[in-house]
Every structure is written in C-alpha cells, then in structure tokens.
Design a protein around this motif. Structure first.
Motif: not given
Length: 273
Positions: A18-23, A44-46, A263-269
């Motif tokens: 994937g592409d985006g924020l490195p996780l 998405s976007n990670v 929901d928690a992960l998306r808000r954190w990201l």
C-alpha cells in the motif's frame, strides 16, 4: 520474499503493501504478520508494514536468549531503517504493544503514534498463566479442523465469532503435517518467556508514560483476561486524550475488524495525517 538483515546476522521476513501513512504492525507473542490479515482490508491510505519477529513466521530462528522485547524493538527499528522510514506509526497487538512502549522510551522521535491492541503496562496474572500453559507446546489435536472446533469451545470471553474465523485462526497458528500439527514459531520461545518470568516483574507504567505526546489509542476486549478493566481505566486517567474502545464479545485478543476496533483505529489514523 522480502527480508532484511538484522545487526546480529538474522534474516527477518516482512511485508510492505500500500501507499500512504507508514504503519508498522507488531504481532502477538507467538504470531506473525498474518495477525493483521483481518484488519488489513479495512485500512485505507496506509502503507501497511508487517514484521515477522525473530523465531516466528518466515523469519530466522535465533538464540532464545534474544527472544526479548528490547531486541525485538531493535529489530523493528532496523526494519524502518532498511525501508528508509524516518518515522512510522505503530500498531501493536499484545506483545507488539509492549514493544511499542519500549520503543517510545528509546526512539520516540521515530514514532508518529501508537495503537495498542489489548495490552497495557500491567498484565493480569490469570491471562499470563493461560499463555504459559500453551506456549511452545504442540497440541494433541492433529488437524486445523480439530483446532478450529476446539477454539470455538474453549476461547474464554469470545462470542458471535463465525466458524470460518476459527479455521482461519487455526491455519495461522499451526502447520498441518503428516505427523500432526507443527508450531509456526520456535518452540524455544517458551524457554525465553519462562526464564524472564523468573525475574521480578518491572514497573511498566513509566513505559506507558513514555508515550506522552504521541497520538494514542487502546482497544480492549471487553472480556480480556490479560488487560484488566482497572488497568484500562488507569490508562485512560493518565491519558484522557487516548482513544479508547471496549469491544464486546471479545477476550484476548480482538481481531481488529470489529466495528468498535475499526472506529478507534480510523479516528487514531486521522490524528496522524
């Protein structure tokens, strides 16, 4: 198969998608990068980077004396170096969350934020005893189907889990062979964990406090036997800004594709972008 060399000469496996924020995803004690298969399609976007620790998955086995959290944290940093990442967010499940806390105490400047999956600075004794009971031992069961059936019956704190999910779990935990089931990790991991347990448990709250200033989330199985409710509440008191989620019908550990987890992960990201 993507691998990188560690400073002590091992070859460790990882995936980078994937592409985006490195996780950077750090798995549970006996697990590997496949620990995050259930959540991956929902992020998405990670740039999803998953490490197989030394002695697990497709990585080299090592001297069991190196199966320790500080060494595994060093491996994670060396993976970031290998990939040319100055900074990354860390999603740590169980053991991976402990590694993330140690990293925050040593290389906080390399971290964008931390999400903890069913882990905190205190480990409930009853959950630790469960881990010690199975760690490094090949089950008497002889097939993935038998393991899946057994897990459906004995996994404390879990409900409303599809039968197919337990089969997927079984396939991640064991290899099927002509002689029965084989572990997907070095059985000597048991020696490392039991030997470390012979020492007095350190106070890990300073490691949790080292996360100060980093965007933080913690997901807890509502029926967890490893992250006690009291510890979770103290974490929220110390970090009132922490995104916190209790996942119903889950023990240790949530699969991370539950609505509350996502929901928690998306808000954190969103806080990291």
């Amino acid at each position: 198969m993507p691998t990188f060399p560690t400073s002590d000469g091992l070859s460790l496996h990882y995936t980078d998608e994937g592409d985006g924020l490195p996780l950077v995803c750090l798995a549970g004690l006996t697990r590997d990068g496949r620990d995050f298969d259930f959540v991956a399609p929902h992020l998405s976007n990670v740039r999803l980077i998953r490490l197989d620790y030394r002695g697990r998955g497709q990585s080299d086995w090592a001297d069991p004396s190196t199966y320790h959290i500080p060494v595994e944290g060093r491996d994670a940093v060396e993976l970031m170096d290998h990939l040319g990442l100055e900074k990354a967010a860390i999603l740590g499940t169980s053991r991976g969350g402990l590694i993330a806390m140690v990293m925050a105490s040593v290389v906080k400047d390399r971290m964008l934020g931390v999400a903890l999956n069913d882990i905190g600075p205190e480990i409930a004794p009853e959950g630790l005893e469960v881990i010690k009971d199975y760690l490094g031992r090949t089950p008497a069961l002889r097939s993935h189907a038998e393991v899946a059936e057994a897990r459906e019956r004995v996994m404390t704190g879990f409900a409303n889990v599809p039968k197919s999910r337990w089969m997927e779990e079984a396939q991640r935990l064991f290899h099927e062979t002509e002689d029965g089931l084989a572990l997907t990790y070095d059985p000597k991991l048991r020696d490392a964990v039991l030997n470390s347990g012979a020492e007095p448990a350190p106070d890990a709250w300073p490691l949790f406090d080292a996360l100060a200033g980093l965007p933080l989330a913690c997901i807890r199985g509502a029926n967890s036997d490893l992250l006690a409710k009291s510890t979770f509440e103290e974490m929220k008191t110390r970090r009132p800004d922490m995104i916190a989620a209790d996942v119903p019908d889950r023990g240790h550990i949530p699969f991370l594709d539950e609505p509350e987890s996502l929901d928690a992960l998306r808000r954190w990201l969103d806080m990291l972008r």
